[in-house]
Design an enzyme around this catalytic site. Structure first.
Site, mmCIF file in Angstrom:
data_model
loop_
_atom_site.group_PDB
_atom_site.id
_atom_site.type_symbol
_atom_site.label_atom_id
_atom_site.label_comp_id
_atom_site.label_asym_id
_atom_site.label_seq_id
_atom_site.Cartn_x
_atom_site.Cartn_y
_atom_site.Cartn_z
ATOM 1 N N GLU A 53 8.332 -12.610 -0.188
ATOM 2 C CA GLU A 53 8.362 -13.443 2.372
ATOM 3 C C GLU A 53 9.647 -14.839 1.793
ATOM 4 O OE1 GLU A 53 4.242 -11.913 1.558
ATOM 5 O OE2 GLU A 53 5.882 -12.420 -0.195
ATOM 6 N N ASP A 103 -11.187 -6.743 -0.569
ATOM 7 C CA ASP A 103 -11.947 -8.075 -0.081
ATOM 8 C C ASP A 103 -13.103 -7.508 0.355
ATOM 9 O OD1 ASP A 103 -10.399 -7.493 1.870
ATOM 10 O OD2 ASP A 103 -9.304 -8.604 2.549
ATOM 11 N N THR A 106 -0.899 -16.257 -2.792
ATOM 12 C CA THR A 106 -0.224 -15.344 -3.103
ATOM 13 C C THR A 106 1.384 -14.871 -1.859
ATOM 14 O OG1 THR A 106 -1.595 -13.499 -1.930
ATOM 15 C CG2 THR A 106 -2.098 -14.313 -3.907
ATOM 16 N N ASP A 126 5.204 -11.912 -6.892
ATOM 17 C CA ASP A 126 4.966 -11.087 -7.382
ATOM 18 C C ASP A 126 6.179 -10.249 -8.213
ATOM 19 O OD1 ASP A 126 3.396 -9.234 -8.355
ATOM 20 O OD2 ASP A 126 2.689 -7.846 -6.326
#
Length: 834
Positions: A172, A434, A168, A215
């Protein structure tokens, strides 16, 4: 299981360019109809002004292969002027084509550049697997992907998938993408070398699928798209933002690539192919939504055995993924596993010169040495990090009624939708989604899944090197972990509805009690740390021997009040300020807290030194030493913390962080306790991850219009068809990746900058107002001032004497006298008519 349709039945190769069609379509310009087979001008965009002429004065296809272009100005989108010239020529020469719809969906097979196609055979490729890329315009929610009859190539080919890996990303850069992707490719290559394995071997790549989920199309880095273009899993000019008047939710590219791209831009062929899926989401909807595409859209089609979760920027070592998989293969009741995530310290550990990085390095190491193994013994690890973890697909899958781990996991995404009525507790809880997934797997009804830590599986990750980013990251972690831990303890009874045996249920209950005690200590850590600081230093300077040579009481008075003032400053700064707007102030607080910690450590060491015998004869009666309560308390405290760190690190054969990072961690410890925890609690209202969701599509890609031809449903789309254009853009991307990207510093918008400045001004005014008052209190109550007064002012012998109060008394008297005098004068002047 029903037989799957053959891939050939879903093929949608381009029709012959020479064919003519009578139908028309609306593209590019609303008031103009373009004949099918005709060339379509590009859609209006910021680069349309660039001429398509090559700066070399020749067609792009005739440029030297791989030759870097001359340095040209960078465009706002992150690419060079020249690259957009080549791109514009490709867009200007697109041709309208009729593409057969597949179950009413736009799915196209697009030829890839010749430089992407591997020359060797014998790899077991399906037809067109390496010569064409598959593009799907997904116009549905991920939960409806299979129901709307979308498909993936692995499903159509009937391939069995053992490992399904998701990476994911948000915005970046290409360096971080390649760091993770190349590490994954090395892991797949390792699987292909395990010829003695029943599962893996030469064709192991066919059992692994790598999915990259970006995303938001508007925020994805331009160089990332060029990397994926070089690998054949992305192409310019084929995406459509609407299909049959339905908005595209995600652009899905599929290709089996053998191309590898280095961080320096070198392109070559790897030792094994890799099945790639690139899911480019049209809107930015956060990481949970990206995982929903992975688990709920692609998972039911691929039906993997084990799913591996990675964040772009995390670099698993050469065989870490195999080490994770081996745990699932060896233990059939393991539902989830995680490896060791360590801080990237750079070449030769040069990043450890930054105390912030060193402190985090120590923290990560001790967590992997103490916390994760301890929880793994019980079978419930509080958090399987989303940056590097693995799950058995059967363990995370929901029950037939729709409830289960994935339903609970994705419930957090629904809470942030417009009109959602979730409580602030629930929204904070899902900052650590998570942790929720880990708890739900172990407590899954009538199941007996457990979680395991795998020490041999290692992955490196970047850690924040600047104070603002560090505080922001820990705000999410702390708030999420505290509320998720509270939720787990409130719902601990669900352990007893799972399928675990009575012994494991008993030990899981013990672990819950341990976590409860830990949570209480965390909440009280601010006061606990201050009381330790106060009593230890106060007792040492009040004794017969002063560790500061007679100035101990004065030093204690000063730093005690400095400590209180720092807490006061942190509280003020944390109420509504972004760390980016108060960077210097937080940094100053960290330095001063480190000074307080240094004094505390010195006093503790002095106390131990003064307690132990200083002669050989004194050590003959060691038992008397343990009769000294001060020594016993300090010895047990130090052994339970620092001694445990050292001994456990040696037992794990990893003592190096004790040498390189231990001191930095100790000095940062009060900042961990005070700054991070206070900031987290002061910002409970902030349940964001620092990214903003888009509310709509850009509508700059063009659409696909539905037509009928010979009784079949077709879509008319504009597509690149000139092979030389595709080849030229591929070569240009290859050339430009060899030019290092310029470092982009964080830029705040004018509105954000103004807001930060306004909040900082407010903070400074409040700090000045309260700080002056605090300074006065510190000055006139300190022993330094009181002792000076006693020595120089004889009347100070009276116990009630205080020069500050005397000054205040006379000041008030003087002010009152002046006010009274003015009042009287007013009446006098009025009587005489003045």
């Amino acid at each position: 299981m029903a037989s799957r349709p053959s891939f050939s039945s879903y093929r949608s190769d381009f029709p012959d360019e020479s064919k003519s069609y009578s139908s028309t379509t609306h593209l590019a310009t609303p008031n103009k109809e373009w004949d099918v087979g005709g060339i379509v001008p590009p859609l209006p965009n910021q680069y349309s002004a660039y001429p398509p002429q090559s700066p070399y004065g020749q067609p792009y296809s005739n440029q030297p292969y791989g030759q870097a272009p001359p340095q040209t100005p960078m465009t706002p989108a992150g690419g060079s002027h020249h690259w957009h010239q080549v791109r514009n020529q490709l867009l200007e020469r697109r041709v309208v084509k009729q593409i057969p719809l597949v179950n009413g969906n736009l799915i196209m097979d697009v030829p890839v550049p010749k430089g992407v196609v591997p020359t060797g055979g014998g790899m077991g490729f399906e037809k067109d697997e390496v010569t064409k890329m598959r593009y799907t315009a997904a116009t549905c929610d991920p939960d409806d992907f299979m129901r709307r009859k979308f498909s993936l190539r692995q499903y159509l080919w009937g391939r069995k998938t053992e490992l399904f890996i998701v990476m994911t990303m948000y915005n970046e850069d290409s360096v971080l993408l390649l760091r993770t992707l190349n590490a994954v490719i090395k892991n797949i290559a390792h699987l292909c070398t395990r010829n003695r394995s029943k599962t893996w071997g030469a064709q192991a790549w066919q059992k692994v699928v790598v999915c990259i989920v970006a995303d938001g199309r508007k925020v994805v880095d331009a160089r990332v798209l060029k990397v994926l273009q070089l690998m054949g899993v992305y192409a310019e000019g084929v995406m459509k933002d609407t299909v049959l008047d339905k908005e595209t939710q995600a652009h899905i590219f599929e290709y089996t690539s053998q191309i590898t791209v280095s961080e320096t831009g070198d392109v070559g062929f790897g030792s094994c192919p890799v099945q790639l899926i690139f899911c480019l989401k049209e809107q930015n909807k956060k990481k949970l939504n990206s995982h929903r595409w992975f688990f709920n859209a692609f998972g039911p089609l691929i039906q993997p055995n084990v799913c591996v979760l990675l964040d772009v920027g995390t670099k698993p070592s050469g065989r870490s993924i195999y080490e994770l998989y081996k745990v699932f293969e060896k233990h059939e009741n393991v539902g989830g596993a995680c490896g060791e995530i360590f801080a990237d310290t750079g070449p030769w550990g040069k990043l450890l010169f930054n105390p912030l990085v060193a402190g985090q390095n120590f923290e990560y190491k001790m967590s992997n040495i103490l916390d994760k193994p301890f929880e793994s013994v019980f079978g419930l690890i509080s958090v399987l990090p989303g940056a590097f973890s693995a799950y058995r697909y059967a363990a995370v899958s929901n029950h037939a009624d729709g409830t289960g781990p994935l339903a609970a996991y994705f419930h957090g995404e629904m809470m942030n939708l417009p009109g959602a009525t979730a409580s602030i507790f629930d929204r904070n809880k899902f900052l650590a989604e998570d942790r929720i997934l880990a708890f739900e797997i172990v407590c899954k009804k009538n199941a007996k899944w457990r979680l395991q830590y795998v020490k041999s599986a290692k992955a490196g990750t970047d850690v924040p090197s600047r104070v603002p980013e560090f505080i922001s990251q820990r705000r999410r972690w702390l708030n999420g972990s505290i509320f998720a831990a509270t939720y787990a303890m409130v719902c601990f009874w669900r352990i007893w509805t799972s399928g675990h045996n009575i012994i494991r249920k008993f030990f899981l209950t013990i672990l819950t009690v341990y976590n409860l005690v830990n949570l209480i200590f965390n909440v009280l850590s601010v006061s606990s740390f201050y009381l330790a600081f106060f009593f230890l230093i106060d007792s040492s300077v009040s004794g017969s021997k002063d560790p500061f040579g007679g100035y101990g009481q004065d030093i204690f008075e000063v730093f005690n009040k400095v400590y209180i003032a720092l807490i006061f400053i942190v509280i003020i700064c944390s109420l509504g300020n972004r760390p980016q707007g108060s960077n210097w102030l937080y940094t100053l607080c960290i330095l001063l807290f480190a000074c307080c910690q240094g004094i505390l450590l010195y006093v503790a060491a002095w106390t131990v030194y003064e307690t132990v015998p200083h002669t050989t004869e004194g050590w003959t009666n060691v038992s008397a030493l343990f009769e000294n309560q001060t020594f016993v308390d300090l010895a047990l405290s130090l052994l339970a913390t620092y001694g445990m760190y050292l001994i456990s690190s040696i037992l794990y054969f990893e003592p190096w962080h004790m040498i390189t990072s231990f001191v930095q961690y100790l000095l940062l410890l009060p900042s961990y306790v005070n700054i991070l925890l206070i900031y987290a609690f002061c910002n409970l209202h902030d349940v964001s991850w620092g990214t903003k969701g888009d509310n709509g599509s850009s509508k700059d890609l063009g659409g696909a219009k539905k037509v009928e031809k010979d009784g079949k449903e077709m879509a008319e789309v504009a597509l690149p068809t000139k092979e030389e254009d595709v080849e030229a853009l591929w070569q240009q991307a290859r050339s430009e990746l060899r030019v290092p990207a310029k470092e982009v510093h964080e830029k705040r918008s004018a509105e954000t900058k103004r807001s930060d400045e306004d909040r900082t001004f407010r903070t400074n005014v409040v700090l000045l107002f309260l700080g002056i008052n605090m300074l006065v209190i510190m000055l006139f109550t300190s022993s330094v001032f009181v002792n000076w007064i006693k020595q120089h002012i004889p009347t100070a012998s009276a116990s009630a004497f205080n020069p500050y109060l005397t000054c205040i008394f006379y000041a008030v008297l003087g002010l009152s006298t002046m006010r009274f005098t003015g009042c009287v004068l007013y009446l006098v002047f009025r009587i005489f008519g003045f």
